[in-house]
Structure formats: C-alpha cells, structure tokens
Design a protein around this motif. Sequence first.
Motif, mmCIF file in Angstrom:
data_model
loop_
_atom_site.group_PDB
_atom_site.id
_atom_site.type_symbol
_atom_site.label_atom_id
_atom_site.label_comp_id
_atom_site.label_asym_id
_atom_site.label_seq_id
_atom_site.Cartn_x
_atom_site.Cartn_y
_atom_site.Cartn_z
ATOM 1 N N MET A 112 -15.323 100.162 19.285
ATOM 2 C CA MET A 112 -15.209 100.577 17.734
ATOM 3 C C MET A 112 -16.371 100.814 17.131
ATOM 4 N N LEU A 139 -17.033 104.345 17.902
ATOM 5 C CA LEU A 139 -16.022 105.154 17.080
ATOM 6 C C LEU A 139 -16.370 105.183 15.543
ATOM 7 N N SER A 140 -17.707 104.398 15.158
ATOM 8 C CA SER A 140 -18.001 104.394 13.971
ATOM 9 C C SER A 140 -19.476 104.986 13.905
ATOM 10 N N THR A 174 -15.624 96.342 11.917
ATOM 11 C CA THR A 174 -15.809 96.045 12.849
ATOM 12 C C THR A 174 -16.701 94.787 12.668
ATOM 13 N N GLY A 193 -15.950 101.875 8.888
ATOM 14 C CA GLY A 193 -15.806 101.356 10.331
ATOM 15 C C GLY A 193 -16.768 100.390 10.790
ATOM 16 N N LEU A 235 -14.971 95.476 21.152
ATOM 17 C CA LEU A 235 -15.556 95.752 19.722
ATOM 18 C C LEU A 235 -16.665 96.872 19.854
#
Length: 436
Positions: A117, A120-121, A67, A63, A114
């Motif tokens: 993201m 979410l990683s 990104t 992830g 971003l």
Amino acid sequence: MSEYSKSFFSLQSWKQRLVFWLGAVIIGLLISTMTLLSEWASEFYRTVSLAYPWFNFVVAPFGLALTAWITFRFFPGSQGSGIPQVKTALELSHTMEERSKLVSFRIAIGKTFLPIMGLLSGASVGFGGPATHVGASLMASLGRAFKFPAHYMEKGLLLAGSAAGFAAMFSAPLGGIMFAIEEMGRTLEERIGTLVLTAIIFSGVTTYSILNHTIYFTDNQLSLPWGYGWLAIPLCGISGGLLGGIFSKIIVSGQNHIKKRGYPIVRVAFICGCVIALLGYLSQGESFGTGYQLARNILLEQATVDPLFPIYKMLATIATFFSGIPSGIFVPSIATGAGLGANLANWFPIAPTSVIILLSVTAYFAGMLQSPLTSFVVVLEMTHSHDLSIPLMAAAFWASGTSKLINPQPLYRALCTAYQVHNNNVSPDNAKQTKK
C-alpha cells in the motif's frame, strides 16, 4: 546412548526441526510474493504519476495517511522497519503477552501487505526490515501453535525467522548469518545455531525456486588491482559513512521529536506524503518505490541519474519512515548508495565506475547501520564480486568509523530504545487521536 543421539532420534526434536523448516519455506514463499508485488507496485505508481502529474500530489498524501491509519488502528506494532521490534523481543525479558505486541501472526499479516500500500502511494519502501519482521513473527506464531519450550520461544524461533527473512530478501544466506550475529547481537548455541542455518537454507531455496536467481543484482566479475585506484576505498568509505551517518542522525532525532511532541500519526503521514510527492516531481519519479531497478541500472551503467538523486532518495526514505507505515530502509539505501557512487565516479574517475558504485553502496549501508560485516557480506553476495572482498570490507570499516563521529549509537540500537518508550506511551495516544 549419548545425549546427542537421544536428542537426534527424539520425536519431539524432529517435530521442532520440521516446524523450523516449514516456517522457513513459508517465509520464503511470502518474501517471494512481497518481492514480485513490490516491483509491480513501484513501476505502476511511477508510470501513472509521470503520465498524470496531479495524481502524485493527491494519492501520495491521502494514500500514506490511510496506510498509517490502518497500521496503527488494526496492526499496531507493525509500523516502521520491524527490526527494532525483533531486537527488543530478543534482548529483553518479556511475557508471552508482551512479546506478542512485538511479533505475532497479526503483525506478520499487516507487514506483508501494508508496505505494498505504501508503494502504491509513492513511498520509498524497502522490504529488508519487513521481511525480517515477517520471518520472526511467523516463526513465533508457529512456536506458540506447536507449544515450543520457552527456550526456543525466547531465542531460536525469533532468531531463525528474522535471519531467514533477511537472507531470503537479498538472496544472501551468509548475509543472513552475519545479520543474526552482528545486528541481532546474539551468541548462537550449537543446537539453535544449526536450526538457524537450516532455516536460512530452506528459505533461500524457496525464494530461488520462485524468483530463479541467487544474485540480487548481476554477476559482476570486477576487480581493483593494487595501485592508484585504491584511493577510491577511503573516498567512498568516508563519503558513504558521512551520508549514512547523517541519515541515521535525522531518523533518530526526528523520531524522538515526533514522539516527544505527540503529533497525530495520520497528520504526520499526510505531511510526509506531500514531501514524497514533491521529491518525486523534482526527481522525475526516480525517488518513488524501492529503487531496486534504478540501482541495478546504475550499477550496469545503463542509467544517467540526476546528481541530486541520492539526496532525493534519502529524503524520500526519511519521509516514508516518519510516516509510520510498515517499510524498511535496506533496498532504498542501496539505491542511494548507487547514486552516490555514480556521482563520485563522475567527479573522481580514479577507478572503474562499477567498482566505485559497489564501494559506495557498501559504505552507505555500513554508515547507516554501523554493521560493517553485514554490509560487506550482503553486497558481496548480491553481486558475486569476490575479487573485491578486501576493498569492500575496507570501505565498510571506513564508513562505520566515519558514521560514529556523527551518530555514536548504531541506528537500530537507538530505535530500540525509542521504540520501548513508544510502545508503552505513544501508540495508544496516537491510536486515540486517529479514532477521533
């Protein structure tokens, strides 16, 4: 009629004011959206990773690598905190084309989604720096669209946007003003100063109407009566300053090393994701995300944290920074400082626990940035602990002085210097490597 009256009743002046105010409202809307999404993303990732431990070791590396690739491939200039880019755009002479590489509408778009993201990683992402970068980029874009004079493009719009974004993020209008003066290093002229102040107010009102709070954490009516407990001020100030200075030293030295060696950014991000996954596993998920909820629970004495949590969180924030994804360090630093304060209160119970935690948050903040006034004012506004004004201010100056022994140059000043070289030499190489 005086020059002031002519200016006040001028159609052009009112058009410029309306653009400033419209931009501030848009900034407030975006920061509110980013704040709500960030807490959802943090909690979602932590919940899933605790339920399925393998999830963390797969998603975090891949992830973060994805990104980082999207960042450098489609949104170059949006990487990192964003404050060095805004400072560079403010302080050095640039053509419009050069400045657009640092602040632009494209960068504002990337800087908005971003960081989500990244969360979410599993990354340790803050939104103070991105909010500042988004604010400055949006204001600069509006200025170009409405053909503002060069004077405003060079100073007022960038300064107003960055300060409005910072103030909206922390619900701290005075903190936004101090940030504009102390961290951005500009002297406000009377006319531009007024527009900056109104932009901060408009963005603050917008975020308040959506998030319905003016206090970032909680209304703490805390005090520290004169006496033995005041020893907590140098204790927290020196401890926070040392840890904040070490953090800054690692950030600056690490970035210089990565830039000098020219490592492919996707490979670096993948390795950083592995580090973040390991730290999350060791900390039972506490090092993931912004750290806001955990910091709040620590301050309210509603959470028992691992004594190593400040180290886990600090290392996770460092790994996130080195990954190159758009992310800030302000909110994670609050969590790190809160964890440090909880440890100090446990080891040296010489003052109320909540007081020691607030002193440590302020000290770590000041040690990291070497901006004591901004650090003190932001923490004061976030908690409304006005009776602690003098102790918080004293801790901030203790911390800033201690930090300078480890890292003589302030963090963002050093990152500005590195970023100028990075912007000209490293990014294109990394971009080619990522394409390969």
